[in-house]
Write a protein that holds these residues in place. Structure first.
Motif, PDB file in Angstrom:
ATOM      1  N   HIS A 140     -54.831  53.458   2.179  1.00 48.61           N
ATOM      2  CA  HIS A 140     -54.277  52.110   2.377  1.00 48.61           C
ATOM      3  C   HIS A 140     -52.775  52.033   2.068  1.00 48.61           C
ATOM      4  O   HIS A 140     -52.176  50.953   2.123  1.00 48.61           O
ATOM      5  CB  HIS A 140     -55.000  51.096   1.483  1.00 48.61           C
ATOM      6  CG  HIS A 140     -56.471  51.039   1.742  1.00 48.61           C
ATOM      7  ND1 HIS A 140     -56.991  50.831   2.992  1.00 48.61           N
ATOM      8  CD2 HIS A 140     -57.536  51.193   0.909  1.00 48.61           C
ATOM      9  CE1 HIS A 140     -58.315  50.856   2.921  1.00 48.61           C
ATOM     10  NE2 HIS A 140     -58.658  51.083   1.672  1.00 48.61           N
ATOM     11  N   PHE A 141     -52.175  53.171   1.693  1.00 46.67           N
ATOM     12  CA  PHE A 141     -50.771  53.171   1.245  1.00 46.67           C
ATOM     13  C   PHE A 141     -49.976  54.263   1.958  1.00 46.67           C
ATOM     14  O   PHE A 141     -50.547  55.065   2.700  1.00 46.67           O
ATOM     15  CB  PHE A 141     -50.718  53.455  -0.269  1.00 46.67           C
ATOM     16  CG  PHE A 141     -51.454  52.465  -1.097  1.00 46.67           C
ATOM     17  CD1 PHE A 141     -50.818  51.319  -1.546  1.00 46.67           C
ATOM     18  CD2 PHE A 141     -52.785  52.668  -1.428  1.00 46.67           C
ATOM     19  CE1 PHE A 141     -51.495  50.389  -2.319  1.00 46.67           C
ATOM     20  CE2 PHE A 141     -53.472  51.742  -2.205  1.00 46.67           C
ATOM     21  CZ  PHE A 141     -52.825  50.593  -2.651  1.00 46.67           C
ATOM     22  N   GLY A 142     -48.664  54.301   1.658  1.00 50.57           N
ATOM     23  CA  GLY A 142     -47.909  55.511   1.941  1.00 50.57           C
ATOM     24  C   GLY A 142     -48.415  56.564   0.961  1.00 50.57           C
ATOM     25  O   GLY A 142     -48.699  56.246  -0.192  1.00 50.57           O
ATOM     26  N   VAL A 143     -48.568  57.806   1.427  1.00 51.23           N
ATOM     27  CA  VAL A 143     -49.120  58.859   0.554  1.00 51.23           C
ATOM     28  C   VAL A 143     -48.143  60.032   0.498  1.00 51.23           C
ATOM     29  O   VAL A 143     -47.639  60.485   1.531  1.00 51.23           O
ATOM     30  CB  VAL A 143     -50.499  59.335   1.076  1.00 51.23           C
ATOM     31  CG1 VAL A 143     -51.028  60.484   0.224  1.00 51.23           C
ATOM     32  CG2 VAL A 143     -51.497  58.180   1.071  1.00 51.23           C
ATOM     33  N   GLU A 155     -46.541  60.232   4.206  1.00 50.09           N
ATOM     34  CA  GLU A 155     -47.103  59.646   5.426  1.00 50.09           C
ATOM     35  C   GLU A 155     -47.537  58.217   5.155  1.00 50.09           C
ATOM     36  O   GLU A 155     -48.053  57.914   4.084  1.00 50.09           O
ATOM     37  CB  GLU A 155     -48.359  60.423   5.850  1.00 50.09           C
ATOM     38  CG  GLU A 155     -48.108  61.777   6.473  1.00 50.09           C
ATOM     39  CD  GLU A 155     -49.440  62.462   6.769  1.00 50.09           C
ATOM     40  OE1 GLU A 155     -49.807  62.534   7.948  1.00 50.09           O
ATOM     41  OE2 GLU A 155     -50.115  62.887   5.810  1.00 50.09           O
ATOM     42  N   GLU A 156     -47.376  57.353   6.166  1.00 54.65           N
ATOM     43  CA  GLU A 156     -47.775  55.954   6.022  1.00 54.65           C
ATOM     44  C   GLU A 156     -49.253  55.796   6.383  1.00 54.65           C
ATOM     45  O   GLU A 156     -49.643  56.085   7.517  1.00 54.65           O
ATOM     46  CB  GLU A 156     -46.886  55.071   6.919  1.00 54.65           C
ATOM     47  CG  GLU A 156     -47.135  53.572   6.786  1.00 54.65           C
ATOM     48  CD  GLU A 156     -46.786  53.007   5.423  1.00 54.65           C
ATOM     49  OE1 GLU A 156     -45.901  53.552   4.738  1.00 54.65           O
ATOM     50  OE2 GLU A 156     -47.422  52.016   5.024  1.00 54.65           O
ATOM     51  N   LYS A 157     -50.019  55.342   5.435  1.00 57.74           N
ATOM     52  CA  LYS A 157     -51.456  55.065   5.629  1.00 57.74           C
ATOM     53  C   LYS A 157     -52.163  56.135   6.482  1.00 57.74           C
ATOM     54  O   LYS A 157     -52.714  55.823   7.555  1.00 57.74           O
ATOM     55  CB  LYS A 157     -51.652  53.675   6.223  1.00 57.74           C
ATOM     56  CG  LYS A 157     -50.904  52.619   5.411  1.00 57.74           C
ATOM     57  CD  LYS A 157     -51.339  51.217   5.656  1.00 57.74           C
ATOM     58  CE  LYS A 157     -50.543  50.244   4.824  1.00 57.74           C
ATOM     59  NZ  LYS A 157     -49.190  49.956   5.295  1.00 57.74           N
ATOM     60  N   PRO A 158     -52.159  57.387   6.012  1.00 62.40           N
ATOM     61  CA  PRO A 158     -52.775  58.456   6.797  1.00 62.40           C
ATOM     62  C   PRO A 158     -54.294  58.355   6.779  1.00 62.40           C
ATOM     63  O   PRO A 158     -54.883  57.919   5.786  1.00 62.40           O
ATOM     64  CB  PRO A 158     -52.328  59.728   6.064  1.00 62.40           C
ATOM     65  CG  PRO A 158     -52.096  59.286   4.661  1.00 62.40           C
ATOM     66  CD  PRO A 158     -51.661  57.852   4.711  1.00 62.40           C
ATOM     67  N   ALA A 166     -50.321  57.431  -4.192  1.00 62.66           N
ATOM     68  CA  ALA A 166     -49.846  56.329  -3.337  1.00 62.66           C
ATOM     69  C   ALA A 166     -48.407  55.977  -3.686  1.00 62.66           C
ATOM     70  O   ALA A 166     -47.993  56.024  -4.852  1.00 62.66           O
ATOM     71  CB  ALA A 166     -50.726  55.107  -3.541  1.00 62.66           C
ATOM     72  N   VAL A 167     -47.659  55.617  -2.651  1.00 57.09           N
ATOM     73  CA  VAL A 167     -46.308  55.057  -2.825  1.00 57.09           C
ATOM     74  C   VAL A 167     -46.509  53.575  -3.152  1.00 57.09           C
ATOM     75  O   VAL A 167     -47.135  52.861  -2.378  1.00 57.09           O
ATOM     76  CB  VAL A 167     -45.524  55.197  -1.499  1.00 57.09           C
ATOM     77  CG1 VAL A 167     -44.183  54.519  -1.597  1.00 57.09           C
ATOM     78  CG2 VAL A 167     -45.387  56.662  -1.111  1.00 57.09           C
ATOM     79  N   ILE A 168     -46.004  53.139  -4.295  1.00 58.53           N
ATOM     80  CA  ILE A 168     -46.385  51.788  -4.730  1.00 58.53           C
ATOM     81  C   ILE A 168     -45.360  50.714  -4.397  1.00 58.53           C
ATOM     82  O   ILE A 168     -45.598  49.530  -4.596  1.00 58.53           O
ATOM     83  CB  ILE A 168     -46.688  51.745  -6.235  1.00 58.53           C
ATOM     84  CG1 ILE A 168     -45.437  52.075  -7.031  1.00 58.53           C
ATOM     85  CG2 ILE A 168     -47.834  52.673  -6.573  1.00 58.53           C
ATOM     86  CD1 ILE A 168     -45.520  51.566  -8.431  1.00 58.53           C
ATOM     87  N   ALA A 188     -46.175  52.246  14.918  1.00 61.19           N
ATOM     88  CA  ALA A 188     -47.173  51.599  15.783  1.00 61.19           C
ATOM     89  C   ALA A 188     -47.301  50.113  15.461  1.00 61.19           C
ATOM     90  O   ALA A 188     -47.578  49.301  16.346  1.00 61.19           O
ATOM     91  CB  ALA A 188     -48.507  52.306  15.629  1.00 61.19           C
ATOM     92  N   ARG A 189     -47.084  49.749  14.175  1.00 60.31           N
ATOM     93  CA  ARG A 189     -47.195  48.303  13.854  1.00 60.31           C
ATOM     94  C   ARG A 189     -45.864  47.573  14.082  1.00 60.31           C
ATOM     95  O   ARG A 189     -45.682  46.425  13.642  1.00 60.31           O
ATOM     96  CB  ARG A 189     -47.739  48.097  12.442  1.00 60.31           C
ATOM     97  CG  ARG A 189     -46.887  48.626  11.314  1.00 60.31           C
ATOM     98  CD  ARG A 189     -47.411  48.163   9.948  1.00 60.31           C
ATOM     99  NE  ARG A 189     -46.740  48.871   8.862  1.00 60.31           N
ATOM    100  CZ  ARG A 189     -46.828  48.536   7.593  1.00 60.31           C
ATOM    101  NH1 ARG A 189     -47.579  47.522   7.223  1.00 60.31           N
ATOM    102  NH2 ARG A 189     -46.202  49.224   6.664  1.00 60.31           N
ATOM    103  N   GLY A 190     -44.915  48.240  14.721  1.00 59.64           N
ATOM    104  CA  GLY A 190     -43.661  47.596  15.093  1.00 59.64           C
ATOM    105  C   GLY A 190     -42.672  47.440  13.956  1.00 59.64           C
ATOM    106  O   GLY A 190     -41.758  46.621  14.024  1.00 59.64           O
TER     107      GLY A 190
END
Ligand code: G1P
Length: 354
Positions: A140-143, A155-158, A166-168, A188-190
Motif C-alpha cells: 500500500h506504500f512506496g517500498v 517502487e510505488e505500491k508494488p 514502507a516509505v512513510i 498511471a494515476r496521473g
C-alpha cells in the motif's frame, strides 16, 4: 535546512468534518494535528517552513498564521492542481533555493520526531535521506530495497514488494531533487510520484540513505486513523488536575483537567484530556477520550473518542465509542412522546444507532 509540509490534500476521506475544517486542523489530544509537525520541525531546529496549499489556502492560512507566535517563519506555496508529491516539490523550488529541505506529508504523526532522519542525512555525502518503517502490508506504500545504509531501489505500491520497508512520507533532499523531478513522467494515476523521483536520483548516481523509524508512526487520513493517533498521543500523557473536580467524582489513570474545566458526579478513566471550559456532569468518560474546549457532557457515557469544541452530549443512553464528533454539535435524548430519533444531519455524516 528548510522544511516543506504538504497540506494541499482536501481530506475527502474525513468528510463531513473537512467541509468546515481543514484536515490538518483536526485535533488530536485537543491539539491540531499539524501542530505536532511544527513541534517535530522545531525539535531539529528547522524554523523556515514552506506550507504547500491548494484552494484550501483561504481556510488554512488564517488559522496557522505566519509562524511568528512559535518563532518560525511560514511561507505559503500554491500548488494549483494536486498532481502528486513531486509536483508539489517542484512548486516549492523558488522557496527552497540552494538549501537542503525536509519534506513532510502533512498528515503524518511520529512519536520520536525527526532527529533520526536528520542524523542519518548528516552522516555525510548523501543527496537524500528517506524515512522508512517496517509494515505488514507494504504494497500500500512506496517500498524501498536497502543495502547497508543505502537505498538501492524504490517502487510505488508494488504488487510484489521487495521488502517490508514502507516509505512513510518524510524525506530530506538537496536541490538535485528538482532535476530528478523534472525528468520523470506522470504515473498511471496521473501523478508525479516522489518514489519515481527518488529512483531517478539513484539512476543519476546520487547517494540516497535511510532511517528506519523507531516508535510509532500514524497516518491520519481516515477517521479510524485519527482515533488511533489520539490513542497513541494519550498513551504518553501525564495527568494534571487544574480544573475543578468535585468529591462525588472518581478519577483513575492519567487525566488532564485543564484550568476552567469542571467534573461533577462523574467517573473518568484515563488516559483522558479535558480542555478548558468543558463540563462533565453525571457522566462516564472512558480511556482514550479527548474532550475539547467548552464541550458539555451530561448524563452520558463516552470512550475512545474525540469531541471537538463547543459540542453538547446530553442524556444519551447508549455509550458513545470510537467516534469523531465535530464542533458545535448537539447530541441529546429526544424529549416527549413518541420516542423518536429526531435529527438534523449534514451531508456525508455517518450515524450508527443502537
Ligand atoms: C504517498 C507516496 C507513497 C508513500 C505514502 C505514505 O502515497 O506516494 O510512496 O508510501 O504517501 O503515506 P499516497 O498517500 O499518495 O497514495
Amino acid at each position: 535546512m528548510k522544511g516543506l509540509i504538504l497540506c494541499a490534500g482536501k481530506g475527502t476521506r474525513m468528510r463531513p468534518i473537512t467541509y468546515s475544517l481543514p484536515k490538518q486542523l483536526i485535533p488530536v489530544a485537543n491539539k491540531p494535528v499539524i501542530h505536532y509537525a511544527f513541534e517535530a520541525f522545531a525539535g531539529v531546529g528547522i524554523k523556515e517552513l514552506g506550507i504547500v496549499v491548494s484552494d484550501n489556502r483561504g481556510d488554512i492560512e488564517p488559522l496557522l498564521g505566519d509562524g511568528a507566535d512559535r518563532g518560525m517563519k511560514f511561507t505559503y506555496i500554491d500548488q494549483p492542481e494536486t498532481k502528486g508529491i513531486a509536483h508539489a516539490v517542484l512548486c516549492a523550488e523558488d522557496f527552497v533555493g540552494d538549501d537542503t529541505f525536509l519534506l513532510y506529508l502533512g498528515d503524518n504523526l511520529l512519536q520520536k520526531g525527526l532527529t533520526g532522519l536528520v542524523d542519518a542525512y548528516g552522516r555525510g555525502g548523501q543527496d537524500a535521506a528517506i524515512m522508512l518503517k517496517e509494515v505488514p502490508e507494504p504494497q500500500h506504500f512506496g517500498v524501498a530495497e536497502v543495502k547497508g545504509p543505502q537505498i538501492v531501489s524504490i517502487e510505488e505500491k508494488p504488487r510484489k514488494p521487495k521488502s517490508n520497508l514502507a516509505v512513510i512520507g518524510v524525506y530530506i533532499f538537496n536541490p538535485k531533487v528538482f532535476k530528478a523531478a523534472k525528468s520523470i513522467e506522470p504515473s498511471a494515476r496521473g501523478e508525479l510520484e516522489i518514489t519515481d523521483t527518488i529512483s531517478q536520483l539513484i539512476r543519476m548516481g546520487c547517494e540516497v540513505t535511510h532511517h528506519i523509524v523507531d516508535g510509532w508512526w500514524k497516518d491520519t487520513g481516515r477517521k479510524s486513523d485519527m482515533i488511533e493517533a489520539n490513542r497513541a498521543i494519550l498513551d504518553d500523557v501525564k495527568g494534571e488536575i487544574r480544573g475543578r473536580v468535585d468529591e462525588a467524582s472518581s478519577l483513575a489513570g492519567e487525566i488532564v483537567v485543564a484550568r476552567g474545566a469542571r467534573v461533577v458526579r462523574s467517573r473518568i478513566s484515563g488516559p483522558v484530556v479535558i480542555a478548558r471550559g468543558a463540563e462533565i456532569v453525571d457522566s462516564y468518560v472512558g480511556p482514550y477520550t479527548s474532550i475539547d474546549t467548552n464541550v458539555i457532557i451530561e448524563n452520558s457515557e463516552i470512550e475512545n473518542s474525540i469531541v471537538m469544541n463547543s459540542t453538547t452530549i446530553s442524556g444519551v443512553s447508549a455509550r458513545i465509542e470510537s467516534s469523531l464528533i465535530g464542533s458545535n454539535v448537539v447530541i441529546e435524548k429526544s424529549k416527549g412522546r413518541p420516542r423518536v430519533v429526531d435529527m438534523v444531519v449534514g451531508d456525508r455524516c455517518r450515524l450508527a444507532l443502537p
